[in-house]
Design a protein around this motif. Structure first.
Motif, PDB file in Angstrom:
ATOM      1  N   ASP A  98      13.048   6.559 -25.747  1.00  0.00           N
ATOM      2  CA  ASP A  98      13.773   6.127 -24.617  1.00  0.00           C
ATOM      3  C   ASP A  98      13.150   6.937 -23.472  1.00  0.00           C
ATOM      4  O   ASP A  98      12.598   7.976 -23.875  1.00  0.00           O
ATOM      5  CB  ASP A  98      15.133   5.705 -24.451  1.00  0.00           C
ATOM      6  CG  ASP A  98      16.085   7.166 -24.405  1.00  0.00           C
ATOM      7  OD1 ASP A  98      15.399   8.062 -24.200  1.00  0.00           O
ATOM      8  OD2 ASP A  98      17.395   7.004 -24.263  1.00  0.00           O
ATOM      9  N   LEU A 107      14.616   9.006 -21.442  1.00  0.00           N
ATOM     10  CA  LEU A 107      15.410  10.123 -20.696  1.00  0.00           C
ATOM     11  C   LEU A 107      14.458  11.225 -20.551  1.00  0.00           C
ATOM     12  O   LEU A 107      14.552  11.833 -19.440  1.00  0.00           O
ATOM     13  CB  LEU A 107      16.426  10.546 -21.659  1.00  0.00           C
ATOM     14  CG  LEU A 107      17.467  11.480 -21.110  1.00  0.00           C
ATOM     15  CD1 LEU A 107      18.332  10.903 -19.739  1.00  0.00           C
ATOM     16  CD2 LEU A 107      18.801  11.847 -22.169  1.00  0.00           C
ATOM     17  N   GLY A 108      13.619  11.446 -21.471  1.00  0.00           N
ATOM     18  CA  GLY A 108      12.761  12.745 -21.226  1.00  0.00           C
ATOM     19  C   GLY A 108      11.633  12.460 -20.124  1.00  0.00           C
ATOM     20  O   GLY A 108      11.318  13.486 -19.575  1.00  0.00           O
ATOM     21  N   LEU A 142      25.296  11.943 -22.319  1.00  0.00           N
ATOM     22  CA  LEU A 142      25.368  10.428 -22.509  1.00  0.00           C
ATOM     23  C   LEU A 142      25.848  10.063 -23.795  1.00  0.00           C
ATOM     24  O   LEU A 142      26.848   9.090 -23.757  1.00  0.00           O
ATOM     25  CB  LEU A 142      23.735   9.984 -22.561  1.00  0.00           C
ATOM     26  CG  LEU A 142      22.733   9.735 -21.155  1.00  0.00           C
ATOM     27  CD1 LEU A 142      21.611   9.508 -21.780  1.00  0.00           C
ATOM     28  CD2 LEU A 142      23.560   8.636 -20.562  1.00  0.00           C
ATOM     29  N   CYS A 143      25.836  10.954 -24.999  1.00  0.00           N
ATOM     30  CA  CYS A 143      26.338  10.467 -26.069  1.00  0.00           C
ATOM     31  C   CYS A 143      27.745  10.568 -26.230  1.00  0.00           C
ATOM     32  O   CYS A 143      28.609   9.832 -26.766  1.00  0.00           O
ATOM     33  CB  CYS A 143      25.658  11.283 -27.342  1.00  0.00           C
ATOM     34  SG  CYS A 143      24.042  10.930 -27.591  1.00  0.00           S
ATOM     35  N   ARG A 157      21.230  14.585 -23.007  1.00  0.00           N
ATOM     36  CA  ARG A 157      21.450  13.688 -24.220  1.00  0.00           C
ATOM     37  C   ARG A 157      22.785  13.785 -24.472  1.00  0.00           C
ATOM     38  O   ARG A 157      23.579  12.673 -24.983  1.00  0.00           O
ATOM     39  CB  ARG A 157      20.359  13.976 -25.043  1.00  0.00           C
ATOM     40  CG  ARG A 157      20.577  12.991 -26.397  1.00  0.00           C
ATOM     41  CD  ARG A 157      20.105  11.524 -25.884  1.00  0.00           C
ATOM     42  NE  ARG A 157      18.488  11.578 -25.905  1.00  0.00           N
ATOM     43  CZ  ARG A 157      17.794  10.498 -25.368  1.00  0.00           C
ATOM     44  NH1 ARG A 157      18.564   9.372 -25.328  1.00  0.00           N
ATOM     45  NH2 ARG A 157      16.537  10.812 -25.291  1.00  0.00           N
ATOM     46  N   ASP A 193       6.182  13.869 -21.561  1.00  0.00           N
ATOM     47  CA  ASP A 193       7.446  13.588 -22.883  1.00  0.00           C
ATOM     48  C   ASP A 193       6.517  13.055 -23.852  1.00  0.00           C
ATOM     49  O   ASP A 193       6.953  13.531 -25.054  1.00  0.00           O
ATOM     50  CB  ASP A 193       8.153  12.703 -22.014  1.00  0.00           C
ATOM     51  CG  ASP A 193       9.592  12.533 -23.010  1.00  0.00           C
ATOM     52  OD1 ASP A 193      10.017  13.590 -23.488  1.00  0.00           O
ATOM     53  OD2 ASP A 193       9.989  11.369 -23.198  1.00  0.00           O
ATOM     54  N   GLN A 253       7.208  16.322 -26.301  1.00  0.00           N
ATOM     55  CA  GLN A 253       8.406  15.704 -27.071  1.00  0.00           C
ATOM     56  C   GLN A 253       8.061  15.246 -28.217  1.00  0.00           C
ATOM     57  O   GLN A 253       8.668  15.354 -29.540  1.00  0.00           O
ATOM     58  CB  GLN A 253       9.198  14.958 -26.140  1.00  0.00           C
ATOM     59  CG  GLN A 253      10.814  15.059 -26.753  1.00  0.00           C
ATOM     60  CD  GLN A 253      11.519  16.131 -26.681  1.00  0.00           C
ATOM     61  OE1 GLN A 253      11.294  17.207 -25.895  1.00  0.00           O
ATOM     62  NE2 GLN A 253      12.592  16.423 -27.491  1.00  0.00           N
ATOM     63  N   TYR A 277      16.645   4.256 -20.150  1.00  0.00           N
ATOM     64  CA  TYR A 277      17.428   4.806 -21.170  1.00  0.00           C
ATOM     65  C   TYR A 277      18.791   4.683 -21.219  1.00  0.00           C
ATOM     66  O   TYR A 277      19.282   3.944 -20.333  1.00  0.00           O
ATOM     67  CB  TYR A 277      17.203   6.513 -21.044  1.00  0.00           C
ATOM     68  CG  TYR A 277      17.653   6.962 -19.914  1.00  0.00           C
ATOM     69  CD1 TYR A 277      19.023   7.384 -19.657  1.00  0.00           C
ATOM     70  CD2 TYR A 277      17.157   6.769 -18.439  1.00  0.00           C
ATOM     71  CE1 TYR A 277      19.716   7.959 -18.365  1.00  0.00           C
ATOM     72  CE2 TYR A 277      17.669   7.318 -17.301  1.00  0.00           C
ATOM     73  CZ  TYR A 277      18.894   7.889 -17.428  1.00  0.00           C
ATOM     74  OH  TYR A 277      19.656   8.186 -16.133  1.00  0.00           O
ATOM     75  N   LEU A 304      17.035  18.495 -20.902  1.00  0.00           N
ATOM     76  CA  LEU A 304      17.123  17.318 -21.721  1.00  0.00           C
ATOM     77  C   LEU A 304      18.096  17.092 -22.715  1.00  0.00           C
ATOM     78  O   LEU A 304      19.026  16.236 -22.904  1.00  0.00           O
ATOM     79  CB  LEU A 304      15.764  17.030 -22.524  1.00  0.00           C
ATOM     80  CG  LEU A 304      15.572  15.661 -23.292  1.00  0.00           C
ATOM     81  CD1 LEU A 304      15.620  14.362 -22.455  1.00  0.00           C
ATOM     82  CD2 LEU A 304      14.014  15.703 -23.840  1.00  0.00           C
ATOM     83  N   GLN A 305      18.355  18.079 -23.517  1.00  0.00           N
ATOM     84  CA  GLN A 305      19.240  18.320 -24.552  1.00  0.00           C
ATOM     85  C   GLN A 305      20.854  18.066 -23.919  1.00  0.00           C
ATOM     86  O   GLN A 305      21.683  17.372 -24.674  1.00  0.00           O
ATOM     87  CB  GLN A 305      19.082  19.537 -25.384  1.00  0.00           C
ATOM     88  CG  GLN A 305      18.112  19.709 -26.482  1.00  0.00           C
ATOM     89  CD  GLN A 305      17.943  20.979 -26.825  1.00  0.00           C
ATOM     90  OE1 GLN A 305      18.659  21.902 -26.668  1.00  0.00           O
ATOM     91  NE2 GLN A 305      17.164  21.123 -27.818  1.00  0.00           N
ATOM     92  N   ALA A 336      22.947   5.298 -23.764  1.00  0.00           N
ATOM     93  CA  ALA A 336      23.704   6.020 -24.652  1.00  0.00           C
ATOM     94  C   ALA A 336      23.461   5.821 -25.940  1.00  0.00           C
ATOM     95  O   ALA A 336      23.534   6.700 -26.936  1.00  0.00           O
ATOM     96  CB  ALA A 336      25.160   5.852 -24.409  1.00  0.00           C
TER      97      ALA A 336
END
Length: 275
Positions: A237, A239-240, A271-272, A268, A112, A116, A216, A264-265, A218
């Motif tokens: 964070d 998450l990756g 979460l958001c 994410r 990551d 990333q 990780y 991952l996207q 939100a």
């Protein structure tokens, strides 16, 4: 009728785990059908529970808190990574029924950071905050990247010293770490789960290329906020890392290397949307 290959994640608690959606997304990439379950085991019942699932056809498993040490004892053979970490997060059931234990956390984190966030760890100074099982799992893959120096800082300095002695790295108190500057700072404590940050001074982040929190959520963690206030160029964070370590586990099980970006996207965005 051929049954689907079966995998699972073991933990206590386990309802929060995102592992099933991650691994089922990887299976979609591979164009295969697998089964992946969340299995809650009693605190004192790890070995019996896992053995029963293997007897019923389980081919591999992820292991989360509080069972990573139990998994280390359960496995018939351990990787060097797992031995150094003293913890296992991936079990691979071999054709002969024996169980191989490994730890993909550090590899997921390194991938990551490098892919990333575009940061090569070679010749950089790295501070890792914390000295628990999470940190133990990342240090060996980190050292393989040939950083210039690695320091471990912890609130209880003796724990940092114990870990530093095993791996021949530097141990610091949080106060001493606050007087230094580092290229990379990784938070391996669980402070973010209670929306807190480790007790580091802002000055420690002045030359920081990347501040990485292994937890990780939100929204940005307290550690990420602290790092940005201190001048860190990037803050991330974990998450990756979660998706990355899962991809490594999946490859160990099935010999297929998943792509992590789309998964991952998706995570994410999920979460958001719940923030």
């Amino acid at each position: 009728m051929q049954t689907k290959p079966r995998y699972a994640v073991f933990g206590h608690p386990i309802a929060h785990s995102r592992s099933p959606e991650i691994h089922l997304a990887f299976a979609l990439q591979e164009q295969v059908h697998i089964s992946y379950d969340k299995i809650l085991l009693p605190i004192e019942g790890f070995s019996q529970g896992v053995a029963a699932e293997i007897q019923a056809g389980l081919q591999g498993a992820n292991v989360t808190v509080p069972f990573k040490l139990d998994a280390c004892e359960f496995a018939d053979e351990l990787s060097v990574r797992a031995q150094l970490a003293g913890a296992v997060n991936t079990l691979v059931v071999r054709d002969d029924g024996s169980v191989y234990g490994d730890n993909s956390d550090g590899l997921g984190l390194m991938n990551d950071i490098e892919k990333q966030y575009g940061v090569s760890l070679q010749d950089l100074s790295v501070l890792v905050v914390g000295a628990g099982g999470a940190v133990r799992g990342i240090l060996q893959p980190l050292l393989e990247r040939n950083p210039k120096a690695v320091s471990v800082a912890n609130r209880t300095v003796s724990k940092a010293q114990e870990l530093a002695h095993i791996l021949d790295i530097e141990a610091l108190s949080l106060q001493d770490a606050s007087l230094r500057q580092f290229d990379i700072i990784i938070n391996g404590t669980s402070s973010g789960l209670s929306d807190q940050a480790p007790d580091l001074a802002l000055a420690a982040f002045e030359q920081c290329q990347l501040a990485y929190d292994m937890v990780y959520g939100a929204k940005p963690t307290a550690f990420m906020d602290l790092a940005r206030q201190g001048g860190a160029k990037q803050a991330a964070d974990g998450l990756g890392m979660l998706v990355g370590q899962a991809a490594v586990s999946y490859q160990w099980w099935r010999g297929f290397q998943p792509q992590t970006e789309s998964v991952l996207q998706s995570l994410r965005a999920s979460l958001c949307s719940k923030a």
